[in-house]
Design a protein around this motif. Structure first.
Motif, mmCIF file in Angstrom:
data_model
loop_
_atom_site.group_PDB
_atom_site.id
_atom_site.type_symbol
_atom_site.label_atom_id
_atom_site.label_comp_id
_atom_site.label_asym_id
_atom_site.label_seq_id
_atom_site.Cartn_x
_atom_site.Cartn_y
_atom_site.Cartn_z
ATOM 1 N N ASN A 97 -7.889 5.180 -17.539
ATOM 2 C CA ASN A 97 -6.674 5.859 -17.409
ATOM 3 C C ASN A 97 -7.026 7.249 -16.860
ATOM 4 O O ASN A 97 -7.578 8.167 -17.235
ATOM 5 N N GLY A 126 -7.246 5.111 -23.700
ATOM 6 C CA GLY A 126 -6.745 4.210 -22.555
ATOM 7 C C GLY A 126 -7.089 2.712 -23.185
ATOM 8 O O GLY A 126 -7.398 2.399 -24.055
ATOM 9 N N PHE A 419 0.898 -3.030 -20.382
ATOM 10 C CA PHE A 419 0.393 -2.070 -21.133
ATOM 11 C C PHE A 419 0.788 -2.245 -22.584
ATOM 12 O O PHE A 419 1.979 -2.655 -22.987
ATOM 13 N N TRP A 634 -4.358 -0.422 -14.930
ATOM 14 C CA TRP A 634 -4.342 1.039 -14.700
ATOM 15 C C TRP A 634 -5.028 1.416 -13.378
ATOM 16 O O TRP A 634 -4.920 2.653 -12.945
ATOM 17 N N TRP A 669 1.947 0.597 -13.175
ATOM 18 C CA TRP A 669 1.366 2.028 -12.876
ATOM 19 C C TRP A 669 2.037 2.627 -11.909
ATOM 20 O O TRP A 669 2.568 3.655 -12.332
#
Length: 739
Positions: A97, A126, A419, A634, A669
């Motif tokens: 992240n 993360g 996510f 990510w 992302w």
């Protein structure tokens, strides 16, 4: 807040706040309904195995390389590694992240000769870890140490539509990762204890976590108010949604008494109407602050009156009533425009302002339908944070079906994404301004409210008296056909299971000791309700007939037929005619296929590997082609040479011929970087390419590409469209074959 202001913001607010919060730890008190936790601690969950490694171990290379590792969910962690190395090599450990770079530098370790283990000193957050390994170093094993606030997810919500189940679970995970020594807005970029973020985080604790979370809630309740620190957020907290919410769920009268004077002083003396930087919601779009702050002040003063009577300050109610009457008598004259509420500050009605007029009780029911038609079905100014109050206003109006549809529509890119947490704002937009993607918005922001909305508003479970001595179960399930919910109250678990068919409405309640429950059979779920049975005995056939010990008649209102029950197991069955119809299709969220192993694959693109400067802080982030196949959503590839243009391509070499029929491009992302238009071609040798096997337009976040089964070694995705606003990104690519 805008990226370019974040560094200045940290300097002004963040460091003093860390000192401020550390001084608050350990405050204690008691409550009316039993002992509550008064201190909180951080739990070490021990070393854990990653669920996916981008390379099989042991592994070494003759050049510098990266090992990318996946965890099962977003968490607070410290990477650990065992390796064999010459002395003096430098390895680095960090989260995948990139937002953690705002607060935590990448840790470096100088190796000693031989086999040794190393663990990062600082926790980061993360869903993945990245180890950068120099040439000549053999990695033998990697793990991670998860830590976090010492509580567990004890509540739950399940229904027949997995979209809402996922939202609840992601909401609970988001709330948890934003807890530690205080409630964070996010654990990566800032870790600031805003009252705005703290309000829904506190609320969700009582529906998601065990009673250990109450100590952190109490910490927020006892926190000294700060006049210059976004006073609008404090106004949002000092009423039904913060202080009184805490009291109703805990019965902690001592804490309410200890903050009474400071709350009264803030409402009577500190807060000034119309000041800049009040902050009531996200973004730069116009908000009708004049209406919003009047509503919250009205709610807070009503709460202050209850606090005064509770804590021996009855004399204050004269002044409180005077202020309440002033707001109530002037509100409609000042703001009602015939079809909605609106102040002179704005040129069009705001969904936030009109929802709060309903929630505050300032908008009488005769105005609800016109507000619903003219504003709440047409305006989407609210952020993830403030949409909580639009949702609650819709449920108050009896518009829970639209509330659920609006929730789905606004969260539609977060629901299917890989996510495990919910984002700072919808669709990664900067506020509500379209085409304004903000790369620095967090993907785990604590103010998201699905837990509280689904467990409290839709399942309809909420305390009537402090400490859950009495509570109600008033389901507002709308088009949901089944709900199974657990609320971990201070009195014990409350379990409710609702099921309905075209002829039956079943509601099962398991109610804990030392409670009384008011159960409502919702009239709106029936086109015709004939009778109600409890534990097999008919107790209502148009009027209450009784006959069962432990249950009594409460009455009925426009929404429910209500009964009061003592602790124990109760089975309510409403018989009649029900309409089972959903305006929302139930989606299948699973991929039907076998994912190909990509650890040995290589990737390249039509442009050289590069980096981009992340956010206003200009943090360099690697966007090499190999990132798109490392298993981490990510990290990814991005063409930084130009915006999207025809002829761009991205190619994978699978190292051997394989069968496949399904490609998933994930750029969640970088949500808006989907290909404008693409074709897919395949090759057995990387030289000869046939006609396209698929073509299409990229979708927001995730693009699914299916085609007849192919057998090849190389896959190329070529851009055939153009986009002058966004780059092209692939943050992860997965290839599937039929089962």
């Amino acid at each position: 807040m805008c990226s370019k202001f974040r560094v200045l913001f940290f300097c002004i607010f963040f460091c003093p706040l860390l000192i401020f919060y550390s001084q608050l730890k350990g405050q204690q008190g008691s409550n009316r309904s039993g002992k509550l936790p008064t201190q909180f601690s951080i739990k070490d969950y021990g070393l854990k195995d990653y669920i996916y490694l981008s390379k099989d171990l042991p592994h070494s290379e003759n050049k510098s390389w990266k090992l990318v590792c996946q965890m099962p969910y977003n968490c607070q962690f410290q990477p650990w590694i065992r390796l064999k190395s010459p002395e003096g090599k430098k390895i680095s450990l960090n989260s995948s992240n990139p937002l953690v770079l705002y607060l935590t530098k990448t840790e470096e370790v100088a190796t000693q000769a031989g086999v040794n283990t190393y663990e990062a000193k600082n926790w980061i957050s993360g869903e993945g870890a990245v180890y950068t390994i120099p040439a000549g170093v053999t990695v033998e094993a990697v793990k991670y140490r998860e830590t976090g606030y010492d509580t567990k997810i004890a509540g739950s919500f399940e229904c027949n539509d997995d979209d809402y189940n996922l939202l609840w679970k992601k909401g609970a995970r988001t709330a948890y990762i934003c807890m530690r020594d205080h409630f964070y807005d996010c654990p990566d970029r800032e870790r600031v204890g805003f009252w705005g973020d703290g309000t829904p985080e506190l609320d969700q604790c009582f529906y998601a976590f065990d009673t250990s979370s109450y100590a952190l809630c109490k910490d927020l309740v006892l926190r000294p108010l700060k006049a210059g620190f976004y006073p609008g957020q404090q106004l949002e907290f000092l009423g039904e949604y913060g202080l009184w919410f805490y009291y109703m769920h805990t019965g902690d009268i001592q804490s309410i008494g200890s903050v009474y004077e400071s709350t009264k002083n803030f409402l009577f003396n500190t807060y000034k109407f119309g000041n800049k930087n009040q902050w009531f919601d996200w973004g730069n779009e116009i908000k009708d602050i004049a209406v919003i702050e009047n509503c919250f002040m009205y709610i807070d003063l009503k709460t202050l009156k209850k606090m005064a009577l509770l804590t021996g300050h009855a004399d204050d109610t004269v002044a409180i009533n005077l202020r309440l009457d002033t707001i109530k008598t002037t509100f409609n004259k000042q703001f009602w425009k015939g079809n909605y509420y609106m102040s002179s500050q704005v040129n069009s009605p705001d969904d936030r302002a009109n929802a709060m007029a309903v929630n505050a009780g300032l908008a009488e029911p005769s105005k609800w339908n016109t507000i619903y038609i003219n504003v709440l079905t047409k305006v989407n100014n609210a952020s993830c944070f403030f949409d909580r109050w639009i949702f609650e206003a819709l449920c108050t109006m009896g518009k829970q079906e639209y509330a659920l549809l609006r929730m789905y529509d606004r969260y539609k890119t977060m629901i299917p994404c890989s996510f495990s947490t919910l984002w700072e704002h919808y669709d990664r937009w900067w506020a509500t301004r379209r085409n304004a993607f903000d790369d620095a918005s967090s993907l785990n922001h604590g103010w998201n409210p699905p837990v509280i909305l689904l467990s409290q508003s839709i399942a309809g479970i909420s305390p009537e008296k402090p400490g859950w001595e009495e509570y109600h179960v008033f389901p507002r399930e709308a088009f949901l056909n089944s709900i199974n919910v657990v609320v971990p109250s201070v009195k014990g678990e409350i379990k409710v299971e609702m099921k309905k068919t075209t002829t039956e409405y079943s509601l099962q309640l398991n109610s804990p000791l030392r409670t009384m429950a008011i159960v409502g059979i919702p009239k709106g779920s029936f086109s015709s309700l004939k009778s109600i049975k409890v534990n097999g005995t008919n107790i209502w056939n148009g009027s209450y007939t009784g006959g069962i010990k432990g249950i009594s008649w409460v009455g009925e209102d426009a929404a429910n037929i209500k009964f009061k029950v003592s602790p124990g197991k109760w089975n309510f069955l409403g018989l009649g005619s029900l309409v089972i119809n959903s305006p929302k299709p139930v989606r299948n969220l699973s991929v039907n296929g076998i994912k190909l192993n990509k650890k040995s694959w290589t990737a390249k693109a039509s442009v050289k590997d590069s980096t981009f400067l992340f956010s206003g802080d200009n943090i360099p982030v690697d966007v090499s082609a190999a990132n798109a196949i490392d298993g981490d959503h990510w990290t990814g590839w991005r063409d930084m040479s130009h915006k999207q243009y025809a002829g761009q391509w991205f190619m994978i070499d699978m190292k051997k011929k394989q069968k496949f029929n399904h490609i998933v491009l994930d750029n969640t992302w970088a949500l808006w970087d989907s290909p404008n238009h693409y074709i897919v071609t395949v090759s057995k040798d990387g030289k000869e390419w046939g006609d396209p096997v698929a073509s299409g337009t990229g979708k927001l976040g995730i693009t699914d590409i299916t085609f007849p089964s192919q057998k090849a070694q190389f896959i190329k995705i070529t851009q055939t469209g153009q986009d002058s606003t966004y780059n092209w990104s692939i943050y992860e690519i997965d290839i599937y074959r039929k089962k």
